[in-house]
Enzyme design. Structure first.
Site, PDB file in Angstrom:
ATOM      1  N   ASP A   8       0.869  -1.172   0.000  1.00 32.17           N
ATOM      2  CA  ASP A   8       0.000   0.000   0.000  1.00 32.17           C
ATOM      3  C   ASP A   8       0.913   1.232   0.000  1.00 32.17           C
ATOM      4  OD1 ASP A   8       0.940   0.245   2.593  1.00 32.17           O
ATOM      5  OD2 ASP A   8      -1.042   0.280   3.537  1.00 32.17           O
ATOM      6  N   CYS A  64       3.085  -3.389   4.045  1.00 33.06           N
ATOM      7  CA  CYS A  64       2.268  -2.236   4.421  1.00 33.06           C
ATOM      8  C   CYS A  64       2.931  -1.620   5.649  1.00 33.06           C
ATOM      9  CB  CYS A  64       0.800  -2.606   4.617  1.00 33.06           C
ATOM     10  SG  CYS A  64       0.408  -3.641   6.043  1.00 33.06           S
ATOM     11  N   THR A  66       2.402  -1.780   9.023  1.00 29.86           N
ATOM     12  CA  THR A  66       2.711  -2.747  10.083  1.00 29.86           C
ATOM     13  C   THR A  66       2.934  -4.153   9.546  1.00 29.86           C
ATOM     14  OG1 THR A  66       0.391  -3.326  10.341  1.00 29.86           O
ATOM     15  CG2 THR A  66       1.232  -1.525  11.738  1.00 29.86           C
ATOM     16  N   HIS A  97       9.951 -23.863   8.977  1.00 36.15           N
ATOM     17  CA  HIS A  97       8.889 -24.530   9.742  1.00 36.15           C
ATOM     18  C   HIS A  97       7.497 -24.352   9.138  1.00 36.15           C
ATOM     19  CE1 HIS A  97      11.230 -24.749  13.819  1.00 36.15           C
ATOM     20  NE2 HIS A  97      11.924 -25.229  12.792  1.00 36.15           N
ATOM     21  N   HIS A 132       7.091 -30.817  10.289  1.00 36.49           N
ATOM     22  CA  HIS A 132       6.453 -29.549   9.914  1.00 36.49           C
ATOM     23  C   HIS A 132       5.464 -29.722   8.763  1.00 36.49           C
ATOM     24  CE1 HIS A 132       9.125 -27.658  12.682  1.00 36.49           C
ATOM     25  NE2 HIS A 132      10.184 -28.145  12.047  1.00 36.49           N
TER      26      HIS A 132
HETATM   27  C1  RB5 Z   1      -1.877   2.670   6.533  1.00 33.48           C
HETATM   28  O1  RB5 Z   1      -1.896   3.868   7.250  1.00 33.48           O
HETATM   29  C2  RB5 Z   1      -1.736   1.481   7.474  1.00 33.48           C
HETATM   30  O2  RB5 Z   1      -2.886   1.331   8.232  1.00 33.48           O
HETATM   31  C3  RB5 Z   1      -1.409   0.231   6.687  1.00 33.48           C
HETATM   32  O3  RB5 Z   1      -0.253   0.427   5.949  1.00 33.48           O
HETATM   33  C4  RB5 Z   1      -1.172  -1.029   7.489  1.00 33.48           C
HETATM   34  O4  RB5 Z   1      -0.262  -0.788   8.519  1.00 33.48           O
HETATM   35  C5  RB5 Z   1      -2.356  -1.755   7.944  1.00 33.48           C
HETATM   36  O5  RB5 Z   1      -2.274  -2.847   8.498  1.00 33.48           O
END
Ligand code: RB5
Length: 142
Positions: A8, A64, A66, A97, A132
């Protein structure tokens, strides 16, 4: 070697840095996004995961902010095992694994150099099989 990649807006810069860093080693299939303009991560994670679902031996990367949003999205697809990785040992274990087939990275929490190391580790580590294998088989709902 062909590698699917998508992110993203939060992962856009890291996606571009990875493509550039490995430009001589990998042939990239880029599912977007193509700028830092705000987008919704499932719009990019679903198409990549659909491609992996049809070709589970494919190599793939999702990014993304996180890593959680794209991982949750990708793991809705059959035969997709997307693993959120932020250090080398976790990336290696995700292959050894879990036979992970999508490397997921949290762009807002790792340095580009760490991401390059994770990519190298993930794609150079084999599944161990053995005990596994049975566990990975049990992931899929029947
Ligand atoms: C975008 O601001 C953020 O929410 C997205 O990149 C991600 O971290 C969502 O899980």
């Amino acid at each position: 070697m062909k590698v699917f990649i998508a992110s993203d807006h939060a992962g856009f810069e890291l996606k571009e840095a990875i493509k550039q860093h490995f430009s001589s080693q990998y042939e990239w299939v880029d599912f977007g996004t193509h700028s830092s303009e705000s987008v919704d991560y499932p719009d990019f994670a679903h198409p990549l995961a659909e491609a992996v679902s049809k070709d589970p031996a494919a190599r793939a990367i999702l990014i993304c902010g996180t890593g959680n949003g794209v991982a949750m999205t990708a793991n809705k697809h059959a035969n997709v095992r997307a693993a959120l990785c932020w250090d080398r040992e976790i990336a290696a274990l995700a292959r050894q694994h879990n036979n992970a087939n999508v490397l997921v990275m949290p762009a807002r929490f790792i340095l580009p150099e760490t991401a390059f190391d994770l990519v190298e580790t993930f794609f150079s580590t084999d599944f161990e099989g053995g005990r596994h294998e049975r566990r990975v088989e049990k992931i899929n709902l029947r």
